[in-house]
Design an enzyme around this catalytic site. Sequence first.
Site, PDB file in Angstrom:
ATOM      1  N   PHE A  29       0.960  -1.236  -0.080  1.00  0.00           N
ATOM      2  CA  PHE A  29       0.147   0.377  -0.430  1.00  0.00           C
ATOM      3  C   PHE A  29       0.708   1.351   0.747  1.00  0.00           C
ATOM      4  O   PHE A  29       0.389   2.215   0.959  1.00  0.00           O
ATOM      5  CB  PHE A  29      -1.363   0.502   0.739  1.00  0.00           C
ATOM      6  CG  PHE A  29      -1.994  -0.722   1.040  1.00  0.00           C
ATOM      7  CD1 PHE A  29      -2.896  -0.721   0.646  1.00  0.00           C
ATOM      8  CD2 PHE A  29      -1.382  -2.196   1.926  1.00  0.00           C
ATOM      9  CE1 PHE A  29      -4.003  -2.356   0.582  1.00  0.00           C
ATOM     10  CE2 PHE A  29      -2.260  -3.689   2.100  1.00  0.00           C
ATOM     11  CZ  PHE A  29      -3.034  -3.846   1.358  1.00  0.00           C
ATOM     12  N   HIS A  30       2.026   1.490  -1.280  1.00  0.00           N
ATOM     13  CA  HIS A  30       2.609   2.549  -1.139  1.00  0.00           C
ATOM     14  C   HIS A  30       3.489   2.455  -2.479  1.00  0.00           C
ATOM     15  O   HIS A  30       3.379   1.668  -3.610  1.00  0.00           O
ATOM     16  CB  HIS A  30       4.275   2.678   0.098  1.00  0.00           C
ATOM     17  CG  HIS A  30       4.979   1.524   0.172  1.00  0.00           C
ATOM     18  ND1 HIS A  30       4.489   0.422   0.921  1.00  0.00           N
ATOM     19  CD2 HIS A  30       5.982   1.000  -0.967  1.00  0.00           C
ATOM     20  CE1 HIS A  30       5.906  -0.369   0.665  1.00  0.00           C
ATOM     21  NE2 HIS A  30       6.137  -0.219  -0.696  1.00  0.00           N
ATOM     22  N   ALA A  31       4.220   3.336  -2.755  1.00  0.00           N
ATOM     23  CA  ALA A  31       4.044   3.597  -4.158  1.00  0.00           C
ATOM     24  C   ALA A  31       5.785   4.456  -3.930  1.00  0.00           C
ATOM     25  O   ALA A  31       5.937   5.402  -2.814  1.00  0.00           O
ATOM     26  CB  ALA A  31       3.618   4.556  -4.917  1.00  0.00           C
TER      27      ALA A  31
END
Length: 137
Positions: free
Chosen positions: A48-50
């Site tokens: 759940f990240h970039a």
Amino acid sequence: MNYRMIDFPVHGDNRGKLVALEGGVDLPFEIKRMYYMFDTLPNESRGFHAHTKLEQVIIAMDGACRFVLDDGEKRETVLLNRPDVGLYIGPGMWREMHDFSYGCKLVVLASEHYDEKEYIRNYDEFLKAIGKDGRSE
Ligand code: TYD
């Protein structure tokens, strides 16, 4: 979509199999960091990240997990379940990891040292950062 699967060369003989990965040769970047996940659980999702800069190659050394990859326009799913295949993820991709098999072991090779400031952990912030929040020119 800034991701792709990489088939690794396998050195196999009657003793078993071996994969060797060299930064800049088998991977499109020099390796500055390696980390791994283990004792994973099927009902616990991760990621759940970039990242804006980081490149990574992820290998399911044992077991399987499902990656969701999102470039702000499309979402695609990739099953990672082989030790001789890597998932390359470049900058500007939102990633989620779901459906880990019990005890799945994921190895990650990364182009940069760990820097929490380089993480985008909010999806709306991610869309803004890549200019796809509908407000950017
Ligand atoms: P986290 O980013 O939450 O993992 P995931 O992306 O799989 O959901 O990382 C878990 C913890 O590990 C968090 O406290 C940060 C720490 N960590 C490091 O210290 N160095 C690293 O290289 C990584 C990837 C994580």
